[in-house]
Design a protein around this motif. Structure first.
Motif, mmCIF file in Angstrom:
data_model
loop_
_atom_site.group_PDB
_atom_site.id
_atom_site.type_symbol
_atom_site.label_atom_id
_atom_site.label_comp_id
_atom_site.label_asym_id
_atom_site.label_seq_id
_atom_site.Cartn_x
_atom_site.Cartn_y
_atom_site.Cartn_z
ATOM 1 N N ASP A 152 0.827 -1.194 0.000
ATOM 2 C CA ASP A 152 0.000 0.000 0.000
ATOM 3 C C ASP A 152 0.872 1.259 0.000
ATOM 4 O O ASP A 152 0.639 2.199 -0.762
ATOM 5 C CB ASP A 152 -0.906 -0.030 1.245
ATOM 6 C CG ASP A 152 -2.066 0.931 1.117
ATOM 7 O OD1 ASP A 152 -2.522 1.142 -0.025
ATOM 8 O OD2 ASP A 152 -2.488 1.479 2.156
ATOM 9 N N ALA A 153 1.892 1.256 0.849
ATOM 10 C CA ALA A 153 2.791 2.416 0.922
ATOM 11 C C ALA A 153 3.537 2.607 -0.390
ATOM 12 O O ALA A 153 3.721 3.738 -0.849
ATOM 13 C CB ALA A 153 3.781 2.216 2.075
ATOM 14 N N LEU A 154 3.947 1.504 -0.991
ATOM 15 C CA LEU A 154 4.666 1.585 -2.267
ATOM 16 C C LEU A 154 3.788 2.187 -3.356
ATOM 17 O O LEU A 154 4.241 3.009 -4.152
ATOM 18 C CB LEU A 154 5.122 0.183 -2.705
ATOM 19 C CG LEU A 154 6.421 -0.352 -2.107
ATOM 20 C CD1 LEU A 154 6.685 -1.763 -2.631
ATOM 21 C CD2 LEU A 154 7.593 0.557 -2.437
ATOM 22 N N ALA A 155 2.527 1.753 -3.401
ATOM 23 C CA ALA A 155 1.610 2.255 -4.431
ATOM 24 C C ALA A 155 1.469 3.780 -4.325
ATOM 25 O O ALA A 155 1.335 4.471 -5.331
ATOM 26 C CB ALA A 155 0.262 1.575 -4.300
ATOM 27 N N ARG A 156 1.501 4.297 -3.078
ATOM 28 C CA ARG A 156 1.367 5.748 -2.886
ATOM 29 C C ARG A 156 2.667 6.486 -3.194
ATOM 30 O O ARG A 156 2.675 7.504 -3.872
ATOM 31 C CB ARG A 156 0.946 6.038 -1.441
ATOM 32 C CG ARG A 156 -0.506 5.756 -1.127
ATOM 33 C CD ARG A 156 -0.901 6.437 0.192
ATOM 34 N NE ARG A 156 0.071 6.174 1.248
ATOM 35 C CZ ARG A 156 0.001 5.139 2.088
ATOM 36 N NH1 ARG A 156 -1.000 4.286 1.974
ATOM 37 N NH2 ARG A 156 0.903 4.971 3.023
ATOM 38 N N GLU A 157 3.759 5.958 -2.654
ATOM 39 C CA GLU A 157 5.020 6.707 -2.671
ATOM 40 C C GLU A 157 5.918 6.371 -3.868
ATOM 41 O O GLU A 157 6.718 7.205 -4.267
ATOM 42 C CB GLU A 157 5.814 6.432 -1.371
ATOM 43 C CG GLU A 157 5.022 6.663 -0.087
ATOM 44 C CD GLU A 157 4.620 8.117 0.075
ATOM 45 O OE1 GLU A 157 5.308 8.998 -0.469
ATOM 46 O OE2 GLU A 157 3.586 8.372 0.746
ATOM 47 N N ALA A 158 5.845 5.140 -4.362
ATOM 48 C CA ALA A 158 6.775 4.740 -5.429
ATOM 49 C C ALA A 158 6.082 3.798 -6.406
ATOM 50 O O ALA A 158 6.195 2.578 -6.301
ATOM 51 C CB ALA A 158 7.999 4.068 -4.812
ATOM 52 N N PRO A 159 5.353 4.378 -7.361
ATOM 53 C CA PRO A 159 4.581 3.529 -8.293
ATOM 54 C C PRO A 159 5.452 2.535 -9.066
ATOM 55 O O PRO A 159 5.009 1.423 -9.354
ATOM 56 C CB PRO A 159 3.947 4.544 -9.247
ATOM 57 C CG PRO A 159 3.990 5.843 -8.525
ATOM 58 C CD PRO A 159 5.162 5.796 -7.603
ATOM 59 N N ALA A 160 6.701 2.935 -9.384
ATOM 60 C CA ALA A 160 7.578 2.016 -10.132
ATOM 61 C C ALA A 160 7.875 0.778 -9.296
ATOM 62 O O ALA A 160 7.878 -0.350 -9.795
ATOM 63 C CB ALA A 160 8.875 2.716 -10.513
ATOM 64 N N ALA A 161 8.134 1.014 -8.023
ATOM 65 C CA ALA A 161 8.410 -0.119 -7.133
ATOM 66 C C ALA A 161 7.157 -0.964 -6.946
ATOM 67 O O ALA A 161 7.231 -2.194 -6.843
ATOM 68 C CB ALA A 161 8.923 0.382 -5.793
ATOM 69 N N ALA A 162 5.994 -0.301 -6.903
ATOM 70 C CA ALA A 162 4.737 -1.046 -6.762
ATOM 71 C C ALA A 162 4.525 -1.957 -7.968
ATOM 72 O O ALA A 162 4.055 -3.093 -7.827
ATOM 73 C CB ALA A 162 3.569 -0.076 -6.614
ATOM 74 N N ALA A 163 4.892 -1.456 -9.149
ATOM 75 C CA ALA A 163 4.756 -2.286 -10.365
ATOM 76 C C ALA A 163 5.637 -3.517 -10.262
ATOM 77 O O ALA A 163 5.282 -4.594 -10.753
ATOM 78 C CB ALA A 163 5.132 -1.460 -11.599
ATOM 79 N N ALA A 164 6.773 -3.354 -9.595
ATOM 80 C CA ALA A 164 7.700 -4.481 -9.457
ATOM 81 C C ALA A 164 7.109 -5.601 -8.611
ATOM 82 O O ALA A 164 7.472 -6.768 -8.790
ATOM 83 C CB ALA A 164 9.016 -4.011 -8.835
ATOM 84 N N THR A 165 6.194 -5.255 -7.689
ATOM 85 C CA THR A 165 5.602 -6.315 -6.868
ATOM 86 C C THR A 165 4.750 -7.256 -7.727
ATOM 87 O O THR A 165 4.506 -8.391 -7.339
ATOM 88 C CB THR A 165 4.733 -5.750 -5.727
ATOM 89 O OG1 THR A 165 3.659 -5.001 -6.304
ATOM 90 C CG2 THR A 165 5.537 -4.871 -4.796
#
Lengths: 107, 260
Positions: free
Chosen positions: B168-181
């Motif tokens: 959830d935090a990644l989706a807010r703060e770092a969309p690129a990292a969220a995509a990596a999940t």
């Protein structure tokens, strides 16, 4: 059908596969004949895992062929395989792949 | 979840808990499992969040199902619209290997049905391997067994909750990292497939992957898994039959060869 009901049904089904031998007692040895290395269903689990791998990689591969996120995908794949070859640990391999994907996607 | 073979077998003298071994000793014995589970559980939490499930649903999945491969299968199949009965059947098929574990450890468990049924809930690949590694001769203490199971289970559920939060935090703060999940799920199945490859399974697994791809291309996840499972079982059957024939008639095995 709601997701919560799905979770409960799948949870019960999973528990059933674990508890059934204890419910069957000494009759459980018959299960080994079916599921053991010489049994007819010995390859079912690994085959389903291979099918799941193909299922999840097919759309990624198709997108990569179209040029979408090909660099992060290929480098993350290489990192995952390298970690598997080095440590044979699924958890570490997943972490390595995700971290490399994120780093390459940033640039 | 990680490969059962990663835990080295312990000699009974060094690894078997004594008759008075406590719940805490069982928890300590679970430490290697907990370390192995954490990254996969975190990946599941993040993947569940990315798939659009709410935090309570993702955590409940880990708490109730408690089977990494089944949970990721569930995310994949339900996400592509596969019917619930088909998903449940696939999860059962994926977990059929668990049927082998009970008979192998049963003689080492206390006779109390409540202990056995509780322990059965925690009987993952890794808990099975750890129990077997400590099976020297006598009955294993109930408290130690429950500690072992509780440690592994706690790590799995806590790791999932952490993954939900991190995702959830990644989706807010770092969309690129969220995509990596989103890469976690294919990476996990690749890893599990890799760890399951043996001389006996490689041909069935290749057949399973090949059979599932055409259905995967058109987005039919349920059919892809059914076709893969069926192809694998058929190829394994043919493989056993072929090798048995070769063993039965060694003269025939060399036919067609021009030199020894």
């Amino acid at each position: 059908m709601s997701l919560i009901l799905a979770i409960v049904v799948i949870g019960l089904a999973t528990y059933l596969t674990r508890v059934l031998p204890f419910l069957l007692g000494r009759h459980a040895r018959h299960l080994s004949a079916w599921m053991g290395p010489e049994g007819p269903f010995a390859a079912l689990g690994p085959s389903l895992i291979a099918a799941l791998a193909a299922l999840t990689w097919t759309p990624l591969g198709a997108r990569a062929l179209e040029g979408e996120a090909a660099a992060p995908l290929l480098t993350a794949l290489a990192a995952t395989v390298a970690m598997l070859a080095w440590r044979r640990d699924a958890g570490l391999a997943v972490v390595a792949g995700v971290v490399v994907y994120a780093v390459v996607a940033l640039f | 979840m990680a490969d059962a073979g990663e835990h080295p077998p312990l000699s009974p003298a060094r690894g078997e808990p004594g008759p008075g071994a406590s719940f805490g000793a069982g928890l300590r014995a679970a430490a290697p499992i907990m370390i192995g589970y954490a990254p996969v559980a975190i990946a599941f939490g993040a993947a569940g969040q990315a798939a659009g499930l709410g935090a309570p649903e993702v955590i409940a999945t880990s708490a109730v199902v408690y089977s990494g491969a089944s949970q990721f299968l569930m995310l994949t199949a339900l996400g592509s619209g596969t019917a619930l009965p088909a998903v449940a059947a696939l999860c059962i098929a994926l977990n059929l290997r668990h049927l082998l574990y009970g008979p192998l450890v049963m003689a080492r468990l206390p006779a109390a049905a409540a202990v056995r049924f509780l322990y059965a809930f925690s009987l993952t690949d890794e808990v099975f391997a750890s129990t077997l590694a400590r099976s020297g001769g006598g009955t294993l203490p109930a408290r130690w067994l429950l500690g072992l199971g509780a440690g592994a289970y706690g790590a799995w559920v806590a790791g999932t909750a952490l993954g939900v939060f991190v995702g959830d935090a990644l989706a807010r703060e770092a969309p690129a990292a969220a995509a990596a999940t989103g890469f976690a799920l294919p990476a996990l199945f690749l890893a599990l497939a890799w760890l399951n490859v043996t001389r006996a399974t490689v041909a069935p697994m290749l057949a399973a992957a090949a059979a599932s791809v055409p259905f995967a291309v058109v987005g039919r996840s349920g059919l892809a898994l059914l076709a893969g499972g069926l192809a694998g079982v058929v190829v394994a059957w043919a493989q056993r039959r072929f090798f048995r024939k070769r063993r039965a008639s060694p003269q025939g095995a060399g036919e067609g060869r021009t030199r020894p």
